[in-house]
Structure formats: C-alpha cells, structure tokens
Design a protein around this motif. Structure first.
Motif, mmCIF file in Angstrom:
data_model
loop_
_atom_site.group_PDB
_atom_site.id
_atom_site.type_symbol
_atom_site.label_atom_id
_atom_site.label_comp_id
_atom_site.label_asym_id
_atom_site.label_seq_id
_atom_site.Cartn_x
_atom_site.Cartn_y
_atom_site.Cartn_z
ATOM 1 N N HIS A 211 -21.264 9.968 32.169
ATOM 2 C CA HIS A 211 -20.724 11.071 32.958
ATOM 3 C C HIS A 211 -19.225 11.012 33.190
ATOM 4 O O HIS A 211 -18.657 11.944 33.743
ATOM 5 C CB HIS A 211 -21.435 11.147 34.309
ATOM 6 N N TYR A 212 -18.574 9.911 32.834
ATOM 7 C CA TYR A 212 -17.137 9.805 33.056
ATOM 8 C C TYR A 212 -16.497 8.906 32.005
ATOM 9 O O TYR A 212 -17.177 8.185 31.277
ATOM 10 C CB TYR A 212 -16.809 9.308 34.461
ATOM 11 N N MET A 213 -15.166 8.977 31.955
ATOM 12 C CA MET A 213 -14.395 8.182 31.016
ATOM 13 C C MET A 213 -13.055 7.821 31.664
ATOM 14 O O MET A 213 -12.468 8.633 32.378
ATOM 15 C CB MET A 213 -14.138 8.986 29.742
ATOM 16 N N LEU A 214 -12.600 6.598 31.440
ATOM 17 C CA LEU A 214 -11.290 6.149 31.889
ATOM 18 C C LEU A 214 -10.533 5.693 30.645
ATOM 19 O O LEU A 214 -11.119 5.054 29.773
ATOM 20 C CB LEU A 214 -11.397 4.950 32.829
ATOM 21 N N LYS A 215 -9.249 6.017 30.566
ATOM 22 C CA LYS A 215 -8.466 5.494 29.460
ATOM 23 C C LYS A 215 -7.019 5.320 29.891
ATOM 24 O O LYS A 215 -6.549 5.993 30.813
ATOM 25 C CB LYS A 215 -8.577 6.360 28.219
ATOM 26 N N GLY A 216 -6.360 4.384 29.227
ATOM 27 C CA GLY A 216 -4.974 4.127 29.564
ATOM 28 C C GLY A 216 -4.360 3.075 28.672
ATOM 29 O O GLY A 216 -4.959 2.617 27.696
ATOM 30 N N LEU A 217 -3.158 2.677 29.034
ATOM 31 C CA LEU A 217 -2.381 1.695 28.284
ATOM 32 C C LEU A 217 -2.123 0.487 29.166
ATOM 33 O O LEU A 217 -1.738 0.639 30.338
ATOM 34 C CB LEU A 217 -1.049 2.299 27.853
ATOM 35 N N LEU A 218 -2.323 -0.698 28.622
ATOM 36 C CA LEU A 218 -1.983 -1.900 29.377
ATOM 37 C C LEU A 218 -0.492 -1.877 29.679
ATOM 38 O O LEU A 218 0.314 -1.463 28.850
ATOM 39 C CB LEU A 218 -2.331 -3.163 28.589
ATOM 40 N N GLY A 219 -0.130 -2.283 30.870
ATOM 41 C CA GLY A 219 1.260 -2.275 31.287
ATOM 42 C C GLY A 219 1.675 -0.972 31.950
ATOM 43 O O GLY A 219 2.745 -0.894 32.551
ATOM 44 N N ASP A 220 0.840 0.060 31.851
ATOM 45 C CA ASP A 220 1.142 1.349 32.459
ATOM 46 C C ASP A 220 0.672 1.348 33.919
ATOM 47 O O ASP A 220 -0.068 0.466 34.348
ATOM 48 C CB ASP A 220 0.448 2.464 31.675
ATOM 49 N N THR A 221 1.083 2.363 34.664
ATOM 50 C CA THR A 221 0.698 2.446 36.080
ATOM 51 C C THR A 221 -0.181 3.658 36.379
ATOM 52 O O THR A 221 -0.272 4.076 37.528
ATOM 53 C CB THR A 221 1.947 2.498 36.991
ATOM 54 N N SER A 222 -0.838 4.201 35.350
ATOM 55 C CA SER A 222 -1.778 5.292 35.611
ATOM 56 C C SER A 222 -2.933 5.246 34.625
ATOM 57 O O SER A 222 -2.805 4.729 33.516
ATOM 58 C CB SER A 222 -1.091 6.662 35.555
ATOM 59 N N ILE A 223 -4.058 5.773 35.080
ATOM 60 C CA ILE A 223 -5.279 5.859 34.280
ATOM 61 C C ILE A 223 -5.659 7.327 34.196
ATOM 62 O O ILE A 223 -5.648 8.034 35.213
ATOM 63 C CB ILE A 223 -6.452 5.115 34.957
ATOM 64 N N ARG A 224 -6.041 7.779 33.015
ATOM 65 C CA ARG A 224 -6.595 9.132 32.884
ATOM 66 C C ARG A 224 -8.091 9.013 33.121
ATOM 67 O O ARG A 224 -8.768 8.209 32.491
ATOM 68 C CB ARG A 224 -6.332 9.720 31.510
ATOM 69 N N VAL A 225 -8.603 9.796 34.056
ATOM 70 C CA VAL A 225 -10.017 9.762 34.415
ATOM 71 C C VAL A 225 -10.597 11.149 34.174
ATOM 72 O O VAL A 225 -10.079 12.141 34.687
ATOM 73 C CB VAL A 225 -10.199 9.360 35.902
ATOM 74 N N ALA A 226 -11.658 11.212 33.398
ATOM 75 C CA ALA A 226 -12.351 12.472 33.146
ATOM 76 C C ALA A 226 -13.798 12.305 33.580
ATOM 77 O O ALA A 226 -14.397 11.245 33.400
ATOM 78 C CB ALA A 226 -12.286 12.839 31.666
ATOM 79 N N CYS A 227 -14.348 13.355 34.169
ATOM 80 C CA CYS A 227 -15.713 13.299 34.669
ATOM 81 C C CYS A 227 -16.388 14.641 34.443
ATOM 82 O O CYS A 227 -15.761 15.690 34.625
ATOM 83 C CB CYS A 227 -15.696 12.967 36.164
ATOM 84 N N HIS A 228 -17.644 14.584 34.062
ATOM 85 C CA HIS A 228 -18.402 15.829 33.930
ATOM 86 C C HIS A 228 -18.532 16.452 35.314
ATOM 87 O O HIS A 228 -18.834 15.770 36.285
ATOM 88 C CB HIS A 228 -19.782 15.565 33.328
ATOM 89 N N ARG A 229 -18.273 17.726 35.429
ATOM 90 C CA ARG A 229 -18.203 18.370 36.745
ATOM 91 C C ARG A 229 -19.507 18.313 37.525
ATOM 92 O O ARG A 229 -19.495 18.454 38.742
ATOM 93 C CB ARG A 229 -17.700 19.793 36.625
ATOM 94 N N ASP A 230 -20.651 18.065 36.869
ATOM 95 C CA ASP A 230 -21.923 17.945 37.587
ATOM 96 C C ASP A 230 -22.140 16.555 38.164
ATOM 97 O O ASP A 230 -23.144 16.314 38.828
ATOM 98 C CB ASP A 230 -23.093 18.295 36.655
ATOM 99 N N HIS A 231 -21.221 15.632 37.909
ATOM 100 C CA HIS A 231 -21.402 14.244 38.349
ATOM 101 C C HIS A 231 -20.150 13.673 39.017
ATOM 102 O O HIS A 231 -19.936 12.466 39.004
ATOM 103 C CB HIS A 231 -21.794 13.369 37.151
ATOM 104 N N GLU A 232 -19.347 14.518 39.611
ATOM 105 C CA GLU A 232 -18.086 14.058 40.206
ATOM 106 C C GLU A 232 -18.287 13.068 41.354
ATOM 107 O O GLU A 232 -17.387 12.292 41.659
ATOM 108 C CB GLU A 232 -17.248 15.253 40.648
ATOM 109 N N GLU A 233 -19.467 13.058 41.968
ATOM 110 C CA GLU A 233 -19.724 12.112 43.058
ATOM 111 C C GLU A 233 -19.686 10.663 42.565
ATOM 112 O O GLU A 233 -19.424 9.744 43.345
ATOM 113 C CB GLU A 233 -21.065 12.414 43.741
ATOM 114 N N GLU A 234 -19.893 10.435 41.268
ATOM 115 C CA GLU A 234 -19.856 9.085 40.719
ATOM 116 C C GLU A 234 -18.440 8.505 40.727
ATOM 117 O O GLU A 234 -18.268 7.290 40.644
ATOM 118 C CB GLU A 234 -20.426 9.075 39.297
ATOM 119 N N LEU A 235 -17.428 9.355 40.827
ATOM 120 C CA LEU A 235 -16.053 8.868 40.824
ATOM 121 C C LEU A 235 -15.721 8.047 42.061
ATOM 122 O O LEU A 235 -14.796 7.238 42.033
ATOM 123 C CB LEU A 235 -15.075 10.028 40.680
ATOM 124 N N GLU A 236 -16.463 8.215 43.143
ATOM 125 C CA GLU A 236 -16.200 7.411 44.348
ATOM 126 C C GLU A 236 -16.470 5.931 44.067
ATOM 127 O O GLU A 236 -15.700 5.067 44.472
ATOM 128 C CB GLU A 236 -17.032 7.910 45.526
#
Length: 97
Positions: A60-85
């Motif tokens: 239901h979700y995905m995280l991606k990014g670059l080591l050394g960076d200070t942000s993560i891109r987070v994507a979540c299926h809109r029917d499961h956004e409660e899992e992001l907590e």
C-alpha cells in the motif's frame, strides 16, 4: 530522526490512486538508518552507486530516496493512508519497525 516538514511531491500520481509527498528530515539518511526501515517492506538498496539509492515497497505504500539526502519521497494508495502513521513512527524512531 525527526520529520520537520511534509510537502507535496513534485511528481504527481493522483490519477493512479496514489498520494505522494516529500518528508523532510532533520538529518541526512545513512545506510544504517535505511536498513532500520527494512521491516516496512521489501528493500532495494543500491549503495554501490555514486549516489546510493533505496526503495522500500509495501502493498500500500512506497518510500524512496538517496543516502546522504535529507528527504524521503513517500507514496501511499489513497485507500490506505492510515498506514502512514506507523511508517512515520518508524522513521522518527518512536517505534521499532
């Protein structure tokens, strides 16, 4: 690690039923930090690259990014956004993943 700000992702994916955002962190991501998130889903870590890349995928979700960076891109299926907590608590170290 603390999340200091969340902004909309520059890459739109709403039409596919997903919502994405950038989670801005108070420190740079290390290999150890990313490995600590491994229980959240399947981990792809390409740390042999000049700019090491990671992606963690769950149903239901995905995280991606670059080591050394200070942000993560987070994507979540809109029917499961409660899992992001739970994901947020793991990223911030409030709970073991």
């Amino acid at each position: 690690m603390k999340i200091v700000r969340i902004t909309p992702s520059p890459e739109p994916c709403q039409e596919a039923g997903w919502a994405a955002s950038q989670w801005h962190l108070d420190d740079s991501m290390t290999r150890e930090f990313v490995l600590g998130l491994r229980p959240l889903g399947s981990l792809l870590l390409l740390d042999g690259l000049k700019q090491p890349f990671f992606k963690i995928e769950n149903h239901h979700y995905m995280l991606k990014g670059l080591l050394g960076d200070t942000s993560i891109r987070v994507a979540c299926h809109r029917d499961h956004e409660e899992e992001l907590e739970e994901v947020r608590r793991c990223v911030e170290g409030q709970k073991e993943c």
